[in-house]
Enzyme design. Sequence first.
Site, short mmCIF file in Angstrom:
data_model
loop_
_atom_site.label_atom_id
_atom_site.label_comp_id
_atom_site.label_asym_id
_atom_site.label_seq_id
_atom_site.Cartn_x
_atom_site.Cartn_y
_atom_site.Cartn_z
N ARG A 46 -30.40 -118.61 -40.10
CA ARG A 46 -29.85 -117.58 -40.96
C ARG A 46 -28.52 -116.97 -40.10
NH1 ARG A 46 -30.15 -114.47 -37.22
NH2 ARG A 46 -29.14 -112.79 -38.60
N GLY A 47 -27.64 -116.20 -40.62
CA GLY A 47 -26.47 -115.86 -40.08
C GLY A 47 -25.41 -116.62 -40.55
N ALA A 48 -24.10 -115.94 -41.04
CA ALA A 48 -23.39 -116.72 -41.90
C ALA A 48 -22.56 -118.15 -40.75
CB ALA A 48 -22.07 -116.05 -42.05
N ARG A 80 -27.54 -120.24 -50.44
CA ARG A 80 -27.24 -119.06 -50.43
C ARG A 80 -26.00 -118.67 -50.72
NH1 ARG A 80 -29.88 -115.80 -45.25
NH2 ARG A 80 -30.11 -114.32 -46.84
N GLN A 174 -34.93 -108.66 -38.78
CA GLN A 174 -34.16 -109.69 -37.72
C GLN A 174 -33.97 -108.74 -36.78
OE1 GLN A 174 -33.50 -109.32 -41.17
NE2 GLN A 174 -32.33 -111.13 -42.05
N ASP A 215 -21.26 -111.36 -43.42
CA ASP A 215 -21.41 -112.78 -44.18
C ASP A 215 -20.31 -112.98 -44.87
OD1 ASP A 215 -24.46 -113.77 -44.10
OD2 ASP A 215 -24.23 -111.39 -43.55
N ASN A 225 -22.52 -107.41 -45.38
CA ASN A 225 -23.29 -107.72 -44.34
C ASN A 225 -24.94 -107.45 -44.47
OD1 ASN A 225 -23.69 -108.65 -41.43
ND2 ASN A 225 -24.13 -106.68 -41.03
N LYS A 226 -25.69 -107.75 -43.83
CA LYS A 226 -27.13 -107.35 -44.11
C LYS A 226 -27.29 -105.74 -44.63
CE LYS A 226 -29.88 -109.54 -43.87
NZ LYS A 226 -30.37 -110.40 -44.89
#
Length: 328
Positions: A46-48, A80, A174, A215, A225-226
Amino acid sequence: MSVEPIRWRDDALELLDQRRLPREAVYVTCRSASEVAAAIRDMVVRGAPAIGVAAAFGMALAVRRGDSLDAAANELRSARPTAINLAWAVDRMLRARGNLAEAQAMFREDVEGNHRIGRFGAELLGRSATVLTHCNAGALATAGYGTALGVIRSAVEQGKEIAVFADETRPYLQGARLTAWELQQDGIDVTLITDSMAGHFFQQRKFDAVFVGADRIAANGDTANKIGTYTLAVLANAHQIPFYVAAPISTVDLATPNGAAIPIEERSAREVTEIGGTRIAPEGVAVRHPAFDVTPARLITAIVTDRGVLRAPYEQSLRRSASGDTDR
């Protein structure tokens, strides 16, 4: 950080399973584009930036297996929806016809770009600073080194005294599982707090700056973002604390005019109603689980990219930077 989040070994892609951190470091081996897409969907990786690089290797796997490149591209692109790096990487690999060397180049470019982000961002911090971060924008979210955490690493390497507060980042944790672990591995001062505690520490004037990842950054500077990032931006603005976004230029999507046009992924209700497989909410309760929120550009002090530090008006600075002109 000694652990590699993404590695190519023996004609296969190995991904550090981030669902199992910090308890154990286990790799998932992917030998097809479909397996890479599943790893992205299931949050193994995960993570762009990281999912973009993983998708690039997924395209290379499709070529090596003789699978349809177009079918692989469609499956990976849909894994995603919010992170633009995923589509960017797939499109670049399509132009390169799935060449493995192109994926390897993207891996190297991401690490090198993260180091530049780190150096640019470190200039924004004083000799001593306490930084709040959210989710994980570290080595685990990239090919290595990190974006927001890359800034912190770079500042520490320059001899600055940096302390970090990390939000736990409910519901996927996370911050608690990954960011706290990463910073501990590097011996960087880190304090874990729950998401709901940030306001208290803003009120106590604890923070000198906020650094988060991204992201997707729209053409006007609105940033996805998250989930929970927007809340921090509002708090930072209310307390006159600088709020910085750190991301590679590949996260900028000039085709998306503003935040309202960014697709927001909704994930499983179980991730909210359960922790570690143990149910914490009553059966049958209604749940909403948007994985991201959008921070308006007006709340962002600057966007730190691998091409420099960009400031408002973002419509101009982002376009210039994306076209190759640096803007410090």
